[in-house]
Design an enzyme around this catalytic site. Structure first.
Site, PDB file in Angstrom:
ATOM      1  N   HIS A  44       0.825  -1.213   0.000  1.00 29.69           N
ATOM      2  CA  HIS A  44       0.000   0.000   0.000  1.00 29.69           C
ATOM      3  C   HIS A  44       0.858   1.262   0.000  1.00 29.69           C
ATOM      4  CE1 HIS A  44      -3.736   2.224   1.143  1.00 29.69           C
ATOM      5  NE2 HIS A  44      -2.861   3.047   1.712  1.00 29.69           N
ATOM      6  N   GLU A  45       1.801   1.325   0.934  1.00 30.50           N
ATOM      7  CA  GLU A  45       2.626   2.531   1.050  1.00 30.50           C
ATOM      8  C   GLU A  45       3.618   2.652  -0.110  1.00 30.50           C
ATOM      9  OE1 GLU A  45       1.959   4.874   3.033  1.00 30.50           O
ATOM     10  OE2 GLU A  45       0.466   3.787   4.200  1.00 30.50           O
TER      11      GLU A  45
ATOM     12  N   HIS B  26       1.842   4.218  -3.045  1.00 27.81           N
ATOM     13  CA  HIS B  26       1.735   5.676  -2.910  1.00 27.81           C
ATOM     14  C   HIS B  26       3.029   6.348  -3.377  1.00 27.81           C
ATOM     15  CE1 HIS B  26      -2.104   5.877  -1.010  1.00 27.81           C
ATOM     16  NE2 HIS B  26      -1.728   5.378   0.167  1.00 27.81           N
TER      17      HIS B  26
END
Length: 220
Positions: free
Chosen positions: A26-27, A30
């Site tokens: 997820h990170e 980003h």
């Protein structure tokens, strides 16, 4: 589809392992999208990495394992590098949940053949653990994605919503960002958040079931 249960201790260890994976993907997503859009902040701060320790917030991770609600260290980005700040901020925010959904469906592509060709023939503690891990990768990543898409600050959904809101309205929304996590935590402890997420996640699980059954019919 058939889901198998593990002992509580093993389930917690497995959940923590899957949590590491979900948060990292997820990170990283980003930071990767921000980097592709011209912002080097994540790369310069050492956060454009698949090392889970770079993204994990210990307290947030423990809360997620124990209470089903938690947080990671957000990947920093600077919208002043973007050509279109609102649009590109929304794209960066969308990247994290999208990566989790992709990971859930990729896990399904492994899960279905595994249960047909491996687990059905060799049901033992090792294959049970692997199967449970794949199941958790699906459920946790779907839940993580849907949760982050809620248009409530500071979740990703609020920044995605900001792409279509007037600037003044979006700035008003951001003023309440610092209250977001305490409110969400309270809603989680009272069970309200879980009930809301359950209603939202149900259609996503339905689509997952269709996909999983489609794969099942392809291989049997």
């Amino acid at each position: 589809m058939l889901w198998f249960q593990l002992s509580s201790l093993t389930a917690y260890a497995q959940r923590f392992l899957v949590l590491f994976t979900a948060i990292t993907i997820h990170e990283f997503a980003h930071g990767f999208v921000a980097d592709r859009l011209g912002d080097p902040t994540a790369r310069n701060s050492g956060r454009l990495t698949l090392n889970p320790l770079s993204h994990l917030d210990p307290i947030g991770a423990i809360c997620m394992v124990l209470f089903g609600f938690g947080w990671a260290k957000p990947v920093p980005f600077n919208p002043f590098y973007f050509r279109n700040r609102k649009r590109d901020t929304a794209l960066v925010s969308l990247a994290g949940p999208a990566a989790n959904i992709l990971l859930a469906f990729a896990s399904t592509i492994i899960y279905v053949p595994f249960i047909v060709f491996v687990f059905s023939r060799f049901p033992n503690p090792v294959t049970i653990f692997i199967l449970g891990t794949l199941q958790s990768l699906v459920s946790l990543n779907i839940g993580f994605a849907v949760f982050n898409l809620i248009p409530f600050p500071p979740l990703d959904g609020s920044k995605i919503l900001g792409a279509i809101l007037p600037n003044s309205t979006y700035m008003d929304l951001l003023r309440y960002e610092r209250f977001g996590f305490p409110v969400l935590f309270i809603l989680s402890l009272t069970g309200i958040l879980g009930r809301v997420l359950g209603v939202i996640i149900e259609p996503v699980y339905y689509l997952w079931e269709i996909f999983a059954n489609f794969l099942l019919h392809l291989i049997i």
